[in-house]
Scaffold this motif. Structure first.
Motif, PDB file in Angstrom:
ATOM      1  N   ALA A 107       0.865  -1.177   0.000  1.00 44.84           N
ATOM      2  CA  ALA A 107       0.000   0.000   0.000  1.00 44.84           C
ATOM      3  C   ALA A 107       0.902   1.228   0.000  1.00 44.84           C
ATOM      4  CB  ALA A 107      -0.913   0.004   1.219  1.00 44.84           C
ATOM      5  N   LYS A 108       0.642   2.163  -0.955  1.00 42.29           N
ATOM      6  CA  LYS A 108       1.523   3.316  -1.113  1.00 42.29           C
ATOM      7  C   LYS A 108       0.743   4.627  -1.145  1.00 42.29           C
ATOM      8  CE  LYS A 108       5.276   1.024  -3.665  1.00 42.29           C
ATOM      9  NZ  LYS A 108       6.117   1.074  -4.883  1.00 42.29           N
ATOM     10  N   ASP A 109       1.420   5.693  -0.743  1.00 40.30           N
ATOM     11  CA  ASP A 109       0.906   7.057  -0.921  1.00 40.30           C
ATOM     12  C   ASP A 109       0.964   7.387  -2.406  1.00 40.30           C
ATOM     13  OD1 ASP A 109       1.176  10.057  -1.253  1.00 40.30           O
ATOM     14  OD2 ASP A 109       0.861   9.976   0.905  1.00 40.30           O
ATOM     15  N   ASP A 110      -0.148   7.880  -2.961  1.00 40.51           N
ATOM     16  CA  ASP A 110      -0.202   8.106  -4.408  1.00 40.51           C
ATOM     17  C   ASP A 110       0.694   9.252  -4.866  1.00 40.51           C
ATOM     18  OD1 ASP A 110      -1.692  10.135  -3.265  1.00 40.51           O
ATOM     19  OD2 ASP A 110      -3.189  10.178  -4.874  1.00 40.51           O
ATOM     20  N   LYS A 111       1.149  10.105  -3.938  1.00 39.79           N
ATOM     21  CA  LYS A 111       2.011  11.222  -4.314  1.00 39.79           C
ATOM     22  C   LYS A 111       3.483  10.914  -4.069  1.00 39.79           C
ATOM     23  CE  LYS A 111      -1.538  13.866  -5.297  1.00 39.79           C
ATOM     24  NZ  LYS A 111      -1.869  14.165  -6.700  1.00 39.79           N
ATOM     25  N   THR A 112       3.795  10.401  -2.900  1.00 42.16           N
ATOM     26  CA  THR A 112       5.195  10.209  -2.522  1.00 42.16           C
ATOM     27  C   THR A 112       5.697   8.783  -2.705  1.00 42.16           C
ATOM     28  OG1 THR A 112       4.626   9.712  -0.204  1.00 42.16           O
ATOM     29  CG2 THR A 112       4.916  12.031  -0.802  1.00 42.16           C
TER      30      THR A 112
ATOM     31  N   PRO B  48       1.073   1.515   6.369  1.00 43.33           N
ATOM     32  CA  PRO B  48       0.516   0.413   7.156  1.00 43.33           C
ATOM     33  C   PRO B  48      -0.990   0.567   7.328  1.00 43.33           C
ATOM     34  CG  PRO B  48       1.511   2.021   8.612  1.00 43.33           C
ATOM     35  CD  PRO B  48       1.771   2.503   7.201  1.00 43.33           C
ATOM     36  N   GLY B  49      -1.657  -0.550   7.654  1.00 42.73           N
ATOM     37  CA  GLY B  49      -3.079  -0.497   7.999  1.00 42.73           C
ATOM     38  C   GLY B  49      -4.042  -0.595   6.844  1.00 42.73           C
ATOM     39  N   ALA B  50      -3.583  -0.950   5.638  1.00 46.24           N
ATOM     40  CA  ALA B  50      -4.484  -1.133   4.499  1.00 46.24           C
ATOM     41  C   ALA B  50      -4.923  -2.599   4.441  1.00 46.24           C
ATOM     42  CB  ALA B  50      -3.798  -0.741   3.194  1.00 46.24           C
ATOM     43  N   THR B  51      -6.227  -2.843   4.333  1.00 43.88           N
ATOM     44  CA  THR B  51      -6.773  -4.200   4.277  1.00 43.88           C
ATOM     45  C   THR B  51      -7.456  -4.416   2.930  1.00 43.88           C
ATOM     46  OG1 THR B  51      -7.132  -4.208   6.667  1.00 43.88           O
ATOM     47  CG2 THR B  51      -8.301  -5.863   5.386  1.00 43.88           C
TER      48      THR B  51
ATOM     49  N   ALA C 205      -8.929   1.602   4.482  1.00 41.58           N
ATOM     50  CA  ALA C 205      -7.818   2.473   4.084  1.00 41.58           C
ATOM     51  C   ALA C 205      -6.892   2.734   5.266  1.00 41.58           C
ATOM     52  CB  ALA C 205      -8.356   3.790   3.544  1.00 41.58           C
ATOM     53  N   PRO C 206      -5.632   3.089   4.999  1.00 44.01           N
ATOM     54  CA  PRO C 206      -4.733   3.483   6.097  1.00 44.01           C
ATOM     55  C   PRO C 206      -5.257   4.732   6.785  1.00 44.01           C
ATOM     56  CG  PRO C 206      -3.513   3.030   4.071  1.00 44.01           C
ATOM     57  CD  PRO C 206      -4.953   3.065   3.689  1.00 44.01           C
ATOM     58  N   ALA C 207      -4.847   4.943   8.013  1.00 47.02           N
ATOM     59  CA  ALA C 207      -5.285   6.111   8.780  1.00 47.02           C
ATOM     60  C   ALA C 207      -4.857   7.397   8.073  1.00 47.02           C
ATOM     61  CB  ALA C 207      -4.698   6.068  10.190  1.00 47.02           C
ATOM     62  N   GLY C 208      -5.809   8.318   7.908  1.00 45.81           N
ATOM     63  CA  GLY C 208      -5.526   9.601   7.271  1.00 45.81           C
ATOM     64  C   GLY C 208      -5.615   9.575   5.760  1.00 45.81           C
ATOM     65  N   TYR C 209      -6.076   8.454   5.183  1.00 47.35           N
ATOM     66  CA  TYR C 209      -6.161   8.317   3.724  1.00 47.35           C
ATOM     67  C   TYR C 209      -7.559   7.879   3.309  1.00 47.35           C
ATOM     68  CZ  TYR C 209      -1.085   8.739   3.342  1.00 47.35           C
ATOM     69  OH  TYR C 209       0.208   9.197   3.373  1.00 47.35           O
ATOM     70  N   ASP C 210      -7.907   8.245   2.060  1.00 51.33           N
ATOM     71  CA  ASP C 210      -9.186   7.820   1.496  1.00 51.33           C
ATOM     72  C   ASP C 210      -9.107   6.382   1.008  1.00 51.33           C
ATOM     73  OD1 ASP C 210     -10.383  10.287   1.937  1.00 51.33           O
ATOM     74  OD2 ASP C 210      -9.696  11.101   0.015  1.00 51.33           O
TER      75      ASP C 210
ATOM     76  N   ASN D 137      -3.176   5.082  -2.216  1.00 53.78           N
ATOM     77  CA  ASN D 137      -4.164   5.840  -1.452  1.00 53.78           C
ATOM     78  C   ASN D 137      -3.816   7.322  -1.451  1.00 53.78           C
ATOM     79  OD1 ASN D 137      -3.988   2.974   0.126  1.00 53.78           O
ATOM     80  ND2 ASN D 137      -6.062   3.772   0.122  1.00 53.78           N
ATOM     81  N   ALA D 138      -4.861   8.152  -1.554  1.00 58.83           N
ATOM     82  CA  ALA D 138      -4.699   9.609  -1.497  1.00 58.83           C
ATOM     83  C   ALA D 138      -5.046  10.090  -0.098  1.00 58.83           C
ATOM     84  CB  ALA D 138      -5.595  10.291  -2.525  1.00 58.83           C
ATOM     85  N   LYS D 139      -4.326  11.121   0.366  1.00 58.41           N
ATOM     86  CA  LYS D 139      -4.586  11.661   1.684  1.00 58.41           C
ATOM     87  C   LYS D 139      -5.983  12.273   1.752  1.00 58.41           C
ATOM     88  CE  LYS D 139       0.024  12.621   3.514  1.00 58.41           C
ATOM     89  NZ  LYS D 139       0.935  13.647   4.057  1.00 58.41           N
ATOM     90  N   THR D 140      -6.597  12.135   2.900  1.00 56.95           N
ATOM     91  CA  THR D 140      -7.928  12.697   3.099  1.00 56.95           C
ATOM     92  C   THR D 140      -7.824  14.213   3.148  1.00 56.95           C
ATOM     93  OG1 THR D 140      -8.587  10.753   4.360  1.00 56.95           O
ATOM     94  CG2 THR D 140      -9.948  12.737   4.612  1.00 56.95           C
ATOM     95  N   ALA D 141      -8.649  14.902   2.340  1.00 56.32           N
ATOM     96  CA  ALA D 141      -8.640  16.363   2.311  1.00 56.32           C
ATOM     97  C   ALA D 141      -9.262  16.900   3.593  1.00 56.32           C
ATOM     98  CB  ALA D 141      -9.413  16.878   1.095  1.00 56.32           C
ATOM     99  N   THR D 142      -8.599  17.853   4.220  1.00 58.78           N
ATOM    100  CA  THR D 142      -9.106  18.448   5.463  1.00 58.78           C
ATOM    101  C   THR D 142      -9.146  19.957   5.312  1.00 58.78           C
ATOM    102  OG1 THR D 142      -6.849  18.490   6.365  1.00 58.78           O
ATOM    103  CG2 THR D 142      -8.216  16.584   6.909  1.00 58.78           C
TER     104      THR D 142
END
Length: 339
Positions: free
Chosen positions: A144-149, A154-157, A198-203, A225-230
């Motif tokens: 599981a990877k960050d789509d930008k970096t 961790p934590g993706a099921t 999804a991993p914590a803090g991600y969509d 996964n993309a970060k959740t927009a806040t």
């Protein structure tokens, strides 16, 4: 040569006057005669049975060179061998009873061997077995990877399956990866992967990905996964400051600061000329005085005060008019006296 020796011996015996019979066995060939037990071993027993094996895989293809071992009820070896090009192997001339069949090798790097099983041999019959060797499981590595970096998360099921059936569930660990074995039923199979957490803090990665895998082969599956927009938190310094706007005072309304003022009581109900003059000079003062003994008043009861103030103004005006008339009347009299 043996015949000549026999005749010579007979002639010698006859010459000696003694009659003796020489054994005829000496004239037989020197090769040994087969024993009765050996003849019995070569001839199948009339109640003997056999076992015929056909080895295949889950796709239905035959498996040559699959090795098998057959043990009798006492654990002694009753036969062993490998399947031919058609995937067949036969164990003949078996005494009826229960045997144990073991597959020692599948003959293929893509297949596993089956578990041991019992085989019943019946008199005068052939027991036919079809052995189906399963494919080796595919080795799956989940990332599981960050789509930008590209950072591992961790934590993706995810669930991995084929058709409408889920076959494997994996959750990435602290290093952002997870591994497992995926059962396959053909030499090249297609699978799907869907993220369910999804991993914590991600969509959540909503699309369903597909991939192919083969028996015993490693395969890597990656979800991004993309970060959740806040929304940015507001800065307290940017908040507008609401200052109360002072309410303009209404003429005739008493203010809260002077509502408690108590005027001195008047000793007489008839207005005194001096008091009338005082009332006239204080017309500009719009704050009425509260009567003696009354409590402090607020703007809520201003109406009686307005009425009282108006009456005072009228009275003061009447007093001033009377004084003016009196002064006019007195002036001629004084002039005539002086002349």
């Amino acid at each position: 040569m043996h015949a000549r020796l026999v005749r010579s011996a007979a002639v010698a015996v006859a010459a000696a006057g003694t009659l003796t019979w020489a054994p005829a066995a000496s004239a037989q060939p020197s090769e040994p005669t087969p024993s009765a037990s050996a003849a019995t071993a070569e001839t199948p027993a009339p109640d003997a049975g056999s076992v015929e094996i056909t080895a295949k895989d889950a796709a239905g293809d035959v498996l040559p060179d699959a090795a098998f071992l057959l043990l009798n009820s006492t654990g002694q070896e009753a036969g062993r061998g490998k399947t031919d090009a058609q995937g067949k192997l036969t164990f003949p001339n078996l005494t009826p009873g229960v045997y144990r069949l073991k597959e020692t090798a599948s003959g293929s790097p893509l297949h596993e061997v089956v578990t041991d099983q019992d085989v019943i041999v019946t008199p005068g019959a052939t027991t036919r077995l079809t052995i189906t060797d399963p494919f080796k499981a595919a080795k799956v590595l989940l990332q599981a990877k960050d789509d930008k970096t590209g950072k591992l998360l961790p934590g993706a099921t995810v669930n991995i399956g084929s058709g409408d059936k889920s076959l494997l569930t994996l959750t990435t660990g602290s290093e952002g990866t997870a591994s497992g074995e995926l059962p396959v039923s053909s030499r090249k199979a297609q699978f799907w992967v869907k993220e369910i957490k999804a991993p914590a803090g991600y969509d959540l990665y909503k699309p369903t990905k597909t991939f192919t895998a083969g028996p015993g082969a490693p395969v890597t599956v990656t979800v991004t996964n993309a970060k959740t927009a806040t929304d940015p938190k507001p800065d307290p310094s940017d908040k507008p400051t609401h200052k109360p706007t002072p309410t303009p005072s209404t003429p005739g309304k008493p203010s809260s600061g002077t509502g408690g003022a108590t005027p001195s009581p008047s000793g007489s109900d008839t207005p005194d000329p001096d008091s009338s003059t005082l009332a006239a000079t204080s017309v500009g003062d719009s704050t009425p005085k509260a009567p003696t003994g009354s409590l402090a008043h607020t703007g809520a009861d201003a109406t009686p005060w307005l009425i009282g103030g108006a009456a005072a103004l009228i009275a003061a005006g009447g007093g001033a008019l009377a004084l003016a008339r009196r002064s006019r009347t007195d002036s001629p009299t004084d002039d005539s006296t002086e002349s």
